[in-house]
Motif scaffolding. Structure first.
Motif, mmCIF file in Angstrom:
data_model
loop_
_atom_site.group_PDB
_atom_site.id
_atom_site.type_symbol
_atom_site.label_atom_id
_atom_site.label_comp_id
_atom_site.label_asym_id
_atom_site.label_seq_id
_atom_site.Cartn_x
_atom_site.Cartn_y
_atom_site.Cartn_z
ATOM 1 N N UNK A 66 -84.626 28.468 13.581
ATOM 2 C CA UNK A 66 -83.421 28.257 13.257
ATOM 3 C C UNK A 66 -82.485 28.835 14.485
ATOM 4 N N UNK A 67 -81.507 28.096 14.402
ATOM 5 C CA UNK A 67 -80.679 28.087 15.905
ATOM 6 C C UNK A 67 -79.666 27.380 14.909
ATOM 7 N N UNK A 68 -78.063 28.111 14.924
ATOM 8 C CA UNK A 68 -77.452 27.641 14.474
ATOM 9 C C UNK A 68 -75.959 27.617 15.046
ATOM 10 N N UNK A 69 -75.268 26.794 15.479
ATOM 11 C CA UNK A 69 -74.660 26.851 17.043
ATOM 12 C C UNK A 69 -72.947 26.755 16.472
ATOM 13 N N UNK A 70 -71.957 27.067 15.822
ATOM 14 C CA UNK A 70 -71.146 27.663 15.288
ATOM 15 C C UNK A 70 -69.732 26.759 16.293
ATOM 16 N N UNK A 71 -68.210 25.998 15.502
ATOM 17 C CA UNK A 71 -67.391 25.343 16.469
ATOM 18 C C UNK A 71 -66.629 26.893 16.970
ATOM 19 N N UNK A 72 -66.689 28.006 17.128
ATOM 20 C CA UNK A 72 -66.038 29.088 17.304
ATOM 21 C C UNK A 72 -66.684 29.902 18.930
ATOM 22 N N UNK A 73 -67.512 28.561 19.257
ATOM 23 C CA UNK A 73 -68.432 29.675 20.516
ATOM 24 C C UNK A 73 -69.367 30.421 20.100
ATOM 25 N N UNK A 74 -69.746 30.545 19.125
ATOM 26 C CA UNK A 74 -70.717 31.586 18.772
ATOM 27 C C UNK A 74 -71.937 30.521 18.174
ATOM 28 N N UNK A 75 -73.256 31.271 17.844
ATOM 29 C CA UNK A 75 -74.661 30.790 16.868
ATOM 30 C C UNK A 75 -74.916 32.487 16.763
ATOM 31 N N UNK A 76 -76.293 31.490 15.441
ATOM 32 C CA UNK A 76 -76.576 32.656 15.058
ATOM 33 C C UNK A 76 -77.772 32.021 14.916
ATOM 34 N N UNK A 77 -78.934 32.920 14.988
ATOM 35 C CA UNK A 77 -80.307 32.883 14.948
ATOM 36 C C UNK A 77 -82.003 33.837 14.327
ATOM 37 N N UNK A 78 -82.550 33.146 13.642
ATOM 38 C CA UNK A 78 -83.061 33.948 12.693
ATOM 39 C C UNK A 78 -84.249 32.842 12.698
ATOM 40 N N UNK A 79 -85.696 34.704 13.602
ATOM 41 C CA UNK A 79 -86.811 33.898 13.422
ATOM 42 C C UNK A 79 -88.421 35.328 12.352
ATOM 43 N N UNK A 80 -89.376 34.683 12.020
ATOM 44 C CA UNK A 80 -90.272 35.032 11.433
ATOM 45 C C UNK A 80 -91.265 36.135 12.318
ATOM 46 N N UNK A 81 -91.814 36.951 12.486
ATOM 47 C CA UNK A 81 -92.296 38.022 13.469
ATOM 48 C C UNK A 81 -94.274 37.997 12.949
ATOM 49 N N UNK B 150 -82.759 35.240 1.216
ATOM 50 C CA UNK B 150 -82.275 33.443 1.921
ATOM 51 C C UNK B 150 -81.852 33.830 3.171
ATOM 52 N N UNK B 151 -82.442 32.138 3.493
ATOM 53 C CA UNK B 151 -80.948 32.229 4.571
ATOM 54 C C UNK B 151 -80.149 31.324 4.322
ATOM 55 N N UNK B 152 -78.657 30.923 4.894
ATOM 56 C CA UNK B 152 -78.161 29.837 3.767
ATOM 57 C C UNK B 152 -78.342 28.864 5.581
ATOM 58 N N UNK B 153 -78.309 27.369 5.180
ATOM 59 C CA UNK B 153 -78.762 26.903 6.295
ATOM 60 C C UNK B 153 -77.312 25.814 6.019
ATOM 61 N N UNK B 154 -76.685 25.832 7.043
ATOM 62 C CA UNK B 154 -76.013 23.841 7.068
ATOM 63 C C UNK B 154 -75.873 23.259 7.240
#
Length: 113
Positions: free
Chosen positions: A35-50, A109-113
């Motif tokens: 999952x990748x979350x794009x934020x309004x401030x021109x940033x994004x965060x992502x997470x993945x299991x490996x 735990x991962x907060x999801x918007x």
């Protein structure tokens, strides 16, 4: 064999990956749930299991954990600002990775918007 490693900067990160490739032969790394979350401030965060399978000095290793990324949008291009890899378990075939209740940790735990 496994230690904490902080590679800061592009050159240090490239050297860390080169050392990894020299140490482990033919690694197979599987990345899922991205999952990748794009934020309004021109940033994004992502997470993945490996999940990774690899070999070193005649030993077969199996490991799992997760990656976290931070991105920023610069000049019409997304760039990686930060990447963190967490290894929850890395063990050999000899030590076994089956039936290891004490080694299989729940995902944080991962907060999801």
């Amino acid at each position: 064999l496994f230690r904490s490693l902080a590679a800061i900067g592009k050159d240090a990160a490239i050297e860390a990956f080169r050392n990894y490739q020299r140490t482990f032969h033919h690694p197979r790394r599987f990345i899922t749930n991205e999952p990748i979350q794009v934020h309004d401030d021109g940033t994004a965060t992502g997470y993945a299991t490996t999940f990774v399978l690899q070999a070193h000095t005649g030993q077969s290793y199996c490991g799992w954990g997760y990656d976290e990324w931070e991105f920023r949008y610069v000049g019409a291009m997304w760039k990686i600002r930060k990447m963190t890899t967490r290894i929850d378990c890395m063990t050999t075939l000899e030590r076994s990775w089956g039936m290891m209740d004490e080694r299989v940790l729940p995902l944080p735990p991962r907060p999801m918007d």
